[in-house]
Design a protein around this motif. Sequence first.
Motif, short mmCIF file in Angstrom:
data_model
loop_
_atom_site.label_atom_id
_atom_site.label_comp_id
_atom_site.label_asym_id
_atom_site.label_seq_id
_atom_site.Cartn_x
_atom_site.Cartn_y
_atom_site.Cartn_z
N VAL A 1 1.18 7.46 -6.37
CA VAL A 1 0.20 8.53 -6.39
C VAL A 1 0.86 9.88 -6.13
O VAL A 1 0.63 10.86 -6.83
N GLN A 2 1.72 9.88 -5.14
CA GLN A 2 2.38 11.14 -4.78
C GLN A 2 3.26 11.64 -5.93
O GLN A 2 3.27 12.84 -6.24
N MET B 1 0.83 -1.19 0.00
CA MET B 1 0.00 0.00 0.00
C MET B 1 0.87 1.25 0.00
O MET B 1 0.55 2.24 -0.68
N LEU B 2 1.96 1.21 0.74
CA LEU B 2 2.89 2.35 0.76
C LEU B 2 3.47 2.57 -0.64
O LEU B 2 3.62 3.72 -1.09
N GLY C 1 2.04 1.90 -3.41
CA GLY C 1 0.98 2.52 -4.19
C GLY C 1 0.89 4.00 -3.91
O GLY C 1 0.75 4.82 -4.83
N LEU C 2 1.00 4.38 -2.65
CA LEU C 2 0.94 5.80 -2.29
C LEU C 2 2.12 6.56 -2.89
O LEU C 2 1.97 7.72 -3.29
N ASP C 3 3.27 5.92 -2.94
CA ASP C 3 4.43 6.57 -3.56
C ASP C 3 4.12 6.96 -5.00
O ASP C 3 4.40 8.08 -5.42
#
Lengths: 126, 126
Positions: A114-115, A107-108, A110-112
């Motif tokens: 997105v950011q 999940m982290l 994935g967030l990377d």
Amino acid sequence: MTDRSYSISQLASEFGITTRTIRFYEEKGLIHPRRQGQKRVYSAGDRVRIKLILRGKRIGMSLQESVEVIDLYDPAHNNRGQLHSLIRTVQDKRERLLRQKRDIEDMLAGLDEVQALCEQGLENAD
Amino acid sequence: MTDRSYSISQLASEFGITTRTIRFYEEKGLIHPRRQGQKRVYSAGDRVRIKLILRGKRIGMSLQESVEVIDLYDPAHNNRGQLHSLIRTVQDKRERLLRQKRDIEDMLAGLDEVQALCEQGLENAD
DNA sequence: ACCATAGTTTACGTTAACGTAAACGTAGGC
DNA sequence: GCCTACGTTTACGTTAACGTAAACTATGGT
């Protein structure tokens, strides 16, 4: 040593929970504070138990699961003769935790992404 | 490419959940399968959404939280002009995940100790 | 004496995430 | 034509984890 004691509202405000929650945990047999008159008095050990329960909650454990894990640390519950089954229990918990860890890392990641897309979007906007 | 489609019971058995659960997710607006007649037909995208929802559940997220995160990946929801607030959201999610990761690592370390004690106990018993 | 503050018990209310059951449609196989 | 498997909708039930409220006790301060 760490023989401090705490009132119910001290612990509640320290952990950001309500006194109702702490009494509920007692009602469910998760903690066993002693009494002075009719008031509950919490030991350092009681405090740690609450802390560990909340840690369990943060990673999605039920209250029962949390105390199960906590009681693994407690020698009183570790009657010998059941060492093998205890080791298996530990192994099960470990596997589940490792999977949760992988889930979190995915999940982290994935967030990377997105950011990165966001920041790229901001550059274009300039 | 991945234009496969699935029946409700296929997905249920693949993920080890019930059809009731899948319909419940739809009822809550988490997925929107199309229909053939009155039967639900799930796309590869629907399947991934369910997978991600279950991943969220494993690490203690509510269904709402899970879709929040999932929709971060979805460009449709990322109307520009809100890039800054989106980045903040991402940052919040990340911090919480990092804390959960620390919690898990702490708990794993605790289990290591318990296991060491167990194995020591077994040696003594030999 | 009176009040505010912190504590207590008892009990009903609430939300999320489904489970369970009833009652029905439909398509394929024998 | 009937059974079986798979699907549907509707609706009430259930469990965990507290919230909320009422009614009471105990204590220190002014």
